[in-house]
Write a protein that holds these residues in place. Structure first.
Motif, PDB file in Angstrom:
ATOM      1  N   LEU A 261       7.141  -9.104  -1.204  1.00 38.74           N
ATOM      2  CA  LEU A 261       7.443  -7.781  -0.329  1.00 38.74           C
ATOM      3  C   LEU A 261       8.423  -8.113   0.641  1.00 38.74           C
ATOM      4  O   LEU A 261       9.393  -7.006   0.805  1.00 38.74           O
ATOM      5  N   LYS A 262       8.657  -9.297   0.955  1.00 40.37           N
ATOM      6  CA  LYS A 262       9.882  -9.371   1.993  1.00 40.37           C
ATOM      7  C   LYS A 262      11.155  -9.170   1.350  1.00 40.37           C
ATOM      8  O   LYS A 262      12.111  -8.631   2.102  1.00 40.37           O
ATOM      9  N   GLN A 263      11.377  -9.605  -0.121  1.00 39.27           N
ATOM     10  CA  GLN A 263      12.552  -9.459  -0.918  1.00 39.27           C
ATOM     11  C   GLN A 263      12.794  -7.968  -0.777  1.00 39.27           C
ATOM     12  O   GLN A 263      13.867  -7.306  -0.776  1.00 39.27           O
ATOM     13  N   ILE A 264      11.641  -6.982  -1.402  1.00 39.21           N
ATOM     14  CA  ILE A 264      11.855  -5.634  -1.400  1.00 39.21           C
ATOM     15  C   ILE A 264      12.326  -4.721  -0.134  1.00 39.21           C
ATOM     16  O   ILE A 264      13.266  -4.330  -0.030  1.00 39.21           O
ATOM     17  N   GLU A 294      -5.258   8.724  -1.164  1.00 41.01           N
ATOM     18  CA  GLU A 294      -4.698   7.935  -2.214  1.00 41.01           C
ATOM     19  C   GLU A 294      -5.032   6.368  -1.912  1.00 41.01           C
ATOM     20  O   GLU A 294      -4.914   5.473  -3.113  1.00 41.01           O
ATOM     21  N   ARG A 295      -5.493   6.004  -0.917  1.00 38.71           N
ATOM     22  CA  ARG A 295      -5.797   4.684  -0.590  1.00 38.71           C
ATOM     23  C   ARG A 295      -4.573   3.839  -0.851  1.00 38.71           C
ATOM     24  O   ARG A 295      -4.716   2.878  -1.326  1.00 38.71           O
ATOM     25  N   MET A 296      -3.438   4.317  -0.154  1.00 38.51           N
ATOM     26  CA  MET A 296      -2.434   3.504  -0.486  1.00 38.51           C
ATOM     27  C   MET A 296      -1.868   3.284   1.093  1.00 38.51           C
ATOM     28  O   MET A 296      -1.795   4.210   1.914  1.00 38.51           O
ATOM     29  N   VAL A 297      -1.062   2.003   1.368  1.00 40.25           N
ATOM     30  CA  VAL A 297      -0.355   1.927   2.445  1.00 40.25           C
ATOM     31  C   VAL A 297       1.055   2.311   2.106  1.00 40.25           C
ATOM     32  O   VAL A 297       1.330   1.893   1.029  1.00 40.25           O
ATOM     33  N   ARG A 298       1.716   2.964   3.022  1.00 37.40           N
ATOM     34  CA  ARG A 298       3.037   3.191   2.988  1.00 37.40           C
ATOM     35  C   ARG A 298       4.151   2.825   3.916  1.00 37.40           C
ATOM     36  O   ARG A 298       3.717   3.010   4.759  1.00 37.40           O
ATOM     37  N   VAL A 299       4.910   2.349   3.486  1.00 38.76           N
ATOM     38  CA  VAL A 299       6.260   1.537   4.172  1.00 38.76           C
ATOM     39  C   VAL A 299       7.438   2.257   4.069  1.00 38.76           C
ATOM     40  O   VAL A 299       7.988   2.274   2.981  1.00 38.76           O
ATOM     41  N   ASP A 341       5.087  -4.543 -10.154  1.00 39.65           N
ATOM     42  CA  ASP A 341       4.484  -5.678 -10.393  1.00 39.65           C
ATOM     43  C   ASP A 341       3.293  -5.739  -9.482  1.00 39.65           C
ATOM     44  O   ASP A 341       2.285  -6.434  -9.843  1.00 39.65           O
ATOM     45  N   LEU A 342       3.612  -5.234  -8.341  1.00 35.54           N
ATOM     46  CA  LEU A 342       2.341  -5.411  -7.331  1.00 35.54           C
ATOM     47  C   LEU A 342       1.506  -4.168  -7.374  1.00 35.54           C
ATOM     48  O   LEU A 342       0.491  -4.144  -6.487  1.00 35.54           O
ATOM     49  N   GLY A 343       1.761  -3.360  -8.110  1.00 35.68           N
ATOM     50  CA  GLY A 343       0.483  -2.327  -8.529  1.00 35.68           C
ATOM     51  C   GLY A 343       1.126  -0.994  -7.641  1.00 35.68           C
ATOM     52  O   GLY A 343       0.171  -0.183  -7.558  1.00 35.68           O
ATOM     53  N   GLY A 344       2.210  -0.928  -7.182  1.00 33.87           N
ATOM     54  CA  GLY A 344       2.511   0.128  -6.106  1.00 33.87           C
ATOM     55  C   GLY A 344       3.626   0.981  -6.988  1.00 33.87           C
ATOM     56  O   GLY A 344       3.902   1.128  -8.095  1.00 33.87           O
ATOM     57  N   ARG A 345       4.292   1.836  -6.001  1.00 34.16           N
ATOM     58  CA  ARG A 345       5.337   2.757  -6.621  1.00 34.16           C
ATOM     59  C   ARG A 345       6.218   2.857  -5.513  1.00 34.16           C
ATOM     60  O   ARG A 345       6.178   2.480  -4.128  1.00 34.16           O
ATOM     61  N   ILE A 346       7.537   3.202  -5.663  1.00 34.69           N
ATOM     62  CA  ILE A 346       8.372   3.521  -4.756  1.00 34.69           C
ATOM     63  C   ILE A 346       9.238   4.749  -4.985  1.00 34.69           C
ATOM     64  O   ILE A 346       9.616   5.298  -6.111  1.00 34.69           O
ATOM     65  N   LYS A 347       9.405   5.672  -3.807  1.00 28.02           N
ATOM     66  CA  LYS A 347       9.981   6.964  -4.168  1.00 28.02           C
ATOM     67  C   LYS A 347      11.239   7.123  -3.142  1.00 28.02           C
ATOM     68  O   LYS A 347      11.343   6.206  -1.908  1.00 28.02           O
ATOM     69  N   SER A 358      10.405   4.934   0.313  1.00 26.96           N
ATOM     70  CA  SER A 358       8.978   4.905   0.605  1.00 26.96           C
ATOM     71  C   SER A 358       8.176   3.836  -0.444  1.00 26.96           C
ATOM     72  O   SER A 358       8.356   4.357  -1.568  1.00 26.96           O
ATOM     73  N   VAL A 359       7.683   3.091   0.062  1.00 32.77           N
ATOM     74  CA  VAL A 359       6.973   1.712  -0.916  1.00 32.77           C
ATOM     75  C   VAL A 359       5.604   2.269  -0.640  1.00 32.77           C
ATOM     76  O   VAL A 359       5.046   2.136   0.674  1.00 32.77           O
TER      77      VAL A 359
END
Length: 366
Positions: A261-264, A294-299, A341-347, A358-359
């Motif tokens: 996550l830090k690297q992302i 969506e039960r998702m955390v967005r950064v 790889d972490l099961g998320g997505r990036i927009k 947005s992660v």
């Protein structure tokens, strides 16, 4: 097609070439349905079609096409051409924009006929296939990325081995030059070692793109993770004369690899800072939010740079694509790979001034 035959049966209710709105019960169809006559009147349209097509369909029917679409618009031209040419198509793909979002529709069209078998109008069946197209594009992108990764891994190993030998002998030479007081030649070794380190960094990125590292998953408080990174980000922002702000909400924990996550986030921050190097009044904002549906955390990592041209947005996650003179074109593809790889997505959202990455990461149960 079953739907077409059912509508053909309904067309026997029409007693004359003039079609009536009440002759059509289009709400019973799952797909979008649009009924037109040859005078460019929309006689009937169901709610599915109203959701897919741009324009205001709240008024009574029949309605002239020109009253819904501007006569120079793509939608007007498309439907007018079908009516004027009296041409029916099967499996026609049409791209239409609604509320700023591009939709891909699969369209089947057929004639409506009167009692004597004459053509009295047309019926269009619309199906939204945007998700299918998006999935195919994603699969194709992943296949390309996997192929590039395999090639990159082989090249990276072949580069890293001789680099290690070169760096070792260069350090010995550097020591000897220093002992003999050859400061000018000694300074050359500084440049050479920096360039070797730069190549090594690129090799490391190639290896990271080629295969995921072993995940060390744990429960993570997003606020704590970002706050731990904040001093490093802040110092980098100060060096580049950029304002740095945090806007962190209380969000559920995520289950992820903290180092990954830090690297992302550091890659996205670096990308944002570099985009503002030539923009006065640069500002970088990291914010968090929770998407309960969506039960998702967005950064969000938001910059106030010049933005990304719309014709390049679809290419920014392609390996080796970059608009920077010194860029490698690997930062964003690596971010996308790690997030996946972490099961998320990036927009990405961009406009004339500023870009937001947005992660999205799956949230743990509250």
């Amino acid at each position: 097609m079953k739907q077409t035959s059912e509508l053909d049966e309904k067309s026997t209710l029409v007693k004359a070439p003039v079609l009536r709105v009440e002759d059509f019960d289009v709400e019973s169809y799952h797909d979008g349905v649009v009924v037109l006559d040859f005078a460019k009147n929309v006689l009937a349209l169901n709610q599915t079609a109203a959701d897919l097509l741009p324009g205001d369909w709240s008024g009574p029917f029949p309605v002239q096409l020109g009253a819904v679409f501007p006569e120079m618009s793509e939608e007007y031209e498309w439907l007018s051409r079908l009516v004027h040419e009296k041409s029916c198509h099967g499996n026609q793909i049409v791209n239409l924009s609604r509320a700023g979002k591009m939709r891909t529709l699969l369209v089947d069209s057929s004639f409506l006929r009167g009692q004597a078998g004459e053509q009295v109008g047309m019926c269009l069946f619309l199906k939204d296939i945007g998700n299918i197209v998006s999935l195919e594009q994603k699969i194709q992108h992943n296949e390309i990325l996997a192929t590039v990764g395999k090639i990159a891994a082989g090249v990276a190993h072949e580069i890293r081995n001789p680099l290690t030998s070169i760096k070792g002998f260069l350090q010995i030479m550097r020591h000897e030059l220093d002992k003999q007081g050859m400061q000018k030649e000694y300074s050359y070794t500084d440049v050479m070692l920096r360039e070797i380190d730069r190549v090594n960094e690129l090799v490391g990125e190639l290896l990271l793109l080629s295969k995921p590292r072993e995940l060390r998953m744990e429960r993570i408080e997003m606020e704590e993770l970002i706050m731990a990174m904040a001093p490093l980000i802040s110092s980098e922002a100060i060096l580049n004369n950029i304002e740095f702000h945090l806007s962190l909400k209380s969000v559920p924990q995520v289950y992820a690899d903290p180092e990954m996550l830090k690297q992302i986030f550091l890659n996205l921050v670096k990308n944002g800072i570099e985009s503002m190097n030539e923009t006065p009044g640069g500002k970088l904002i990291i914010s968090t939010d929770y998407m309960p549906q969506e039960r998702m955390v967005r950064v969000d990592v938001q910059d106030r740079g010049p933005g990304i041209p719309h014709y390049l947005v679809d290419r920014i996650f392609d390996a080796f694509f970059t608009t920077k003179e010194t860029g490698t074109g690997l930062g964003l593809p690596i971010c996308q790979r790690l997030v996946n790889d972490l099961g998320g997505r990036i927009k990405v959202r961009t406009k004339g001034f500023g870009t937001t990455f947005s992660v999205y990461l799956p949230a743990l149960s509250e």
